[in-house]
Design a protein around this motif. Structure first.
Motif, PDB file in Angstrom:
ATOM      1  N   MET A  49       0.837  -1.207   0.000  1.00 24.89           N
ATOM      2  CA  MET A  49       0.000   0.000   0.000  1.00 24.89           C
ATOM      3  C   MET A  49       0.866   1.250   0.000  1.00 24.89           C
ATOM      4  SD  MET A  49      -3.040  -1.082   2.634  1.00 24.89           S
ATOM      5  CE  MET A  49      -3.830  -2.698   2.478  1.00 24.89           C
ATOM      6  N   LYS A  50       0.436   2.256  -0.754  1.00 26.31           N
ATOM      7  CA  LYS A  50       1.192   3.490  -0.870  1.00 26.31           C
ATOM      8  C   LYS A  50       0.234   4.680  -0.903  1.00 26.31           C
ATOM      9  CE  LYS A  50       5.001   5.889  -1.770  1.00 26.31           C
ATOM     10  NZ  LYS A  50       6.131   5.979  -0.821  1.00 26.31           N
ATOM     11  N   VAL A  51       0.483   5.665  -0.041  1.00 23.91           N
ATOM     12  CA  VAL A  51      -0.286   6.905  -0.078  1.00 23.91           C
ATOM     13  C   VAL A  51       0.311   7.771  -1.183  1.00 23.91           C
ATOM     14  CG1 VAL A  51      -0.971   8.989   1.180  1.00 23.91           C
ATOM     15  CG2 VAL A  51      -0.885   6.784   2.369  1.00 23.91           C
ATOM     16  N   THR A  52      -0.358   7.827  -2.307  1.00 29.10           N
ATOM     17  CA  THR A  52       0.171   8.538  -3.476  1.00 29.10           C
ATOM     18  C   THR A  52      -0.443   9.931  -3.638  1.00 29.10           C
ATOM     19  OG1 THR A  52      -1.466   7.412  -4.867  1.00 29.10           O
ATOM     20  CG2 THR A  52       0.730   6.426  -4.724  1.00 29.10           C
ATOM     21  N   GLY A  53      -1.351  10.274  -2.735  1.00 29.11           N
ATOM     22  CA  GLY A  53      -1.949  11.604  -2.761  1.00 29.11           C
ATOM     23  C   GLY A  53      -2.383  12.020  -1.370  1.00 29.11           C
ATOM     24  N   GLU A  54      -2.165  13.303  -1.025  1.00 30.29           N
ATOM     25  CA  GLU A  54      -2.581  13.832   0.276  1.00 30.29           C
ATOM     26  C   GLU A  54      -3.334  15.134   0.076  1.00 30.29           C
ATOM     27  OE1 GLU A  54       0.387  13.796   3.451  1.00 30.29           O
ATOM     28  OE2 GLU A  54       1.703  12.603   2.135  1.00 30.29           O
TER      29      GLU A  54
END
Length: 210
Positions: free
Chosen positions: A27-32
């Motif tokens: 899993m990767k947070v690619t937008g905040e």
């Protein structure tokens, strides 16, 4: 890699959530984003598998953002994140068609479990939140029987959806293929004139299938 958009206006909370999410290597947070409006703008520029929205944010809150995102990008799964386990928030979220309602007080594993459930078509609600909301959903009139045109298999699948099972879990329980589950789910949606899986789950509960 699971691409995740995280919308939370408190930077420290957002950083903590990001660390929890990325403890899973897949899993990767690619937008905040700091609010719902920013989240929508990011969805216009990038592709995401999951959008996690805090329910209370400035400019545009999570409920309003979820409505727009669900309408414009129906394949994107949405999780609502909040510290407020208020019945009305949960019910509003479910009506929109979100894939889960997650409390900030939960631990890393509960957050990751909710994300995984959303990805496989499940509906995730924290146990003590569900305990408060289910009695409301269960309120029904006498003789509130499910649509008589539903076949026995469609009823079985609808029951499983009401229990929050994913397509894979339904296929395993009923000894059918995932493709058959998907096809039957589409047929059920058409018959009942419902929009999404969340509405099917609520229908199943209200009509005594669960």
């Amino acid at each position: 890699m699971v691409r995740i958009l995280l919308a939370e206006d408190q930077v420290m909370v957002r950083q903590g959530l990001k660390k929890m999410i990325e403890s899973d290597e897949e899993m990767k947070v690619t937008g905040e984003a700091n609010n719902g409006k920013e989240a929508i703008l990011l969805c216009e520029k990038q592709s995401f598998d999951i959008v996690i929205l805090d329910i209370r944010m400035p400019v545009m809150d999570g409920i309003e953002a979820a409505k727009v995102i669900h309408s414009r990008w129906p394949d994107v799964k949405i999780l609502i994140l909040t510290t407020f386990d208020d019945n009305q928030y949960v019910l509003e979220s479910l009506k929109i068609g979100v894939s889960g309602y997650v409390l900030k007080t939960g631990d890393t594993e509960s957050l990751l479990r909710s994300i995984r459930s959303a990805l496989t078509g499940g509906l995730s609600i924290e146990d003590h939140v569900a305990a408060k909301v289910m009695p409301i959903l269960l309120k029904q009139e006498e003789g509130n029987e499910p649509d008589p045109t539903l076949t026995p298999r469609e009823r079985d699948i609808l029951k499983c959806i009401g229990e929050g099972l994913s397509n894979g879990e339904i296929a395993e329980r009923l000894a059918i293929s995932i493709g058959t589950v998907k096809n039957n789910t589409s047929q059920i949606l058409n018959k009942l004139e419902l929009r999404d899986r969340t509405q099917l789950a609520i229908y199943a509960i209200r009509h005594n299938l669960v």
